[in-house]
Motif scaffolding. Structure first.
Motif, mmCIF file in Angstrom:
data_model
loop_
_atom_site.group_PDB
_atom_site.id
_atom_site.type_symbol
_atom_site.label_atom_id
_atom_site.label_comp_id
_atom_site.label_asym_id
_atom_site.label_seq_id
_atom_site.Cartn_x
_atom_site.Cartn_y
_atom_site.Cartn_z
ATOM 1 N N LEU A 17 0.786 -1.219 0.143
ATOM 2 C CA LEU A 17 0.098 0.042 -0.048
ATOM 3 C C LEU A 17 1.057 1.251 -0.045
ATOM 4 O O LEU A 17 0.485 2.473 -0.704
ATOM 5 C CB LEU A 17 -0.905 0.086 1.235
ATOM 6 C CG LEU A 17 -2.103 -1.237 1.298
ATOM 7 C CD1 LEU A 17 -2.890 -0.982 2.414
ATOM 8 C CD2 LEU A 17 -3.049 -0.836 0.116
ATOM 9 N N VAL B 221 -2.101 7.081 2.562
ATOM 10 C CA VAL B 221 -2.945 5.807 2.740
ATOM 11 C C VAL B 221 -3.211 5.643 4.191
ATOM 12 O O VAL B 221 -2.020 5.844 4.975
ATOM 13 C CB VAL B 221 -2.164 4.750 2.141
ATOM 14 C CG1 VAL B 221 -2.872 3.317 2.103
ATOM 15 C CG2 VAL B 221 -1.889 4.882 0.531
ATOM 16 N N ILE C 267 -7.646 5.723 0.525
ATOM 17 C CA ILE C 267 -6.538 6.246 -0.282
ATOM 18 C C ILE C 267 -6.994 7.744 -0.635
ATOM 19 O O ILE C 267 -8.089 8.005 -1.241
ATOM 20 C CB ILE C 267 -6.564 5.261 -1.455
ATOM 21 C CG1 ILE C 267 -6.163 3.864 -1.096
ATOM 22 C CG2 ILE C 267 -5.530 6.051 -2.465
ATOM 23 C CD1 ILE C 267 -6.362 2.807 -2.135
#
Length: 201
Positions: free
Chosen positions: A15, A91, A154
């Protein structure tokens, strides 16, 4: 008993790779979610984990499981969520805690004439703030208490995209720029942690 259903270090590192990449497209196939970014594609699927106890031998939860796939793979796109969301700036991982309601016996039913459904047992999630989980596990040592990563947030300069599960249904969901997506627990039952670009743990 305390169950930890959380993203692995490898998943968090994946991520972190999103940060700084422009989002080209977000799409869903109705079960999984896809985020096509410059140089890669993030696929988020639902992952079931068993969390049984003596009262609920078949209890389990569902968390979003992120992984990168080949960006050249054709996306099984059922619905396009958005295009050109901008560059990923942050994130976040959203965590909640949960226990289960006490099992309730259900009688046989006939929702449609001639269609009989046998009786069974029903129970559902009760959400808690994650900082209460240790106390709950100590108070009820024979019942399942679950620490659950329930969503991936996000953020770009102008948008907020959430990939999440509702903890029970076996599908990943998406929400774009929504204050309170359906199926998520209330804000006071959620803790957030930032995924750093240079994260190595």
């Amino acid at each position: 008993m305390l169950f930890q259903v959380v993203l692995t270090g490898e998943e968090r590192r994946a991520l972190a790779e999103l940060i700084g990449r422009p989002v080209l497209r977000a799409a869903t196939d109705g079960w999984a979610q896809y985020l096509l970014v410059e140089g890669g594609c993030l696929k988020v699927i639902p992952k079931e984990i068993a969390t049984p106890d003596d009262y609920r031998p078949y209890a389990g939860v569902c968390q979003p499981e992120p992984a990168f796939i080949d960006p050249e793979t054709p996306l099984p796109e059922k619905e396009r969520i958005a295009d050109g969301l901008g560059e990923v700036e942050e994130v976040w991982i959203l965590k909640t805690g949960l226990t289960f309601t006490f099992p309730e016996s259900l009688p046989d039913s006939e929702p449609v004439k001639g269609v009989k459904i046998p009786g069974g047992v029903r129970y559902g999630p009760v959400f808690h703030a994650p900082d209460r989980l240790q106390a709950l596990a100590q108070k009820n040592p024979d019942q399942a208490v679950v620490e659950l990563d329930i969503a991936i947030e996000i953020r770009t300069a102008r948008h907020d995209l959430l990939f999440y599960t509702d903890s029970q249904a076996y599908l990943a969901r998406a929400a774009l720029d929504k204050k309170k997506p359906a199926g998520l627990p209330s804000r006071d039952k959620i803790a957030r942690s930032w995924v750093l670009p240079q994260e190595t743990a």
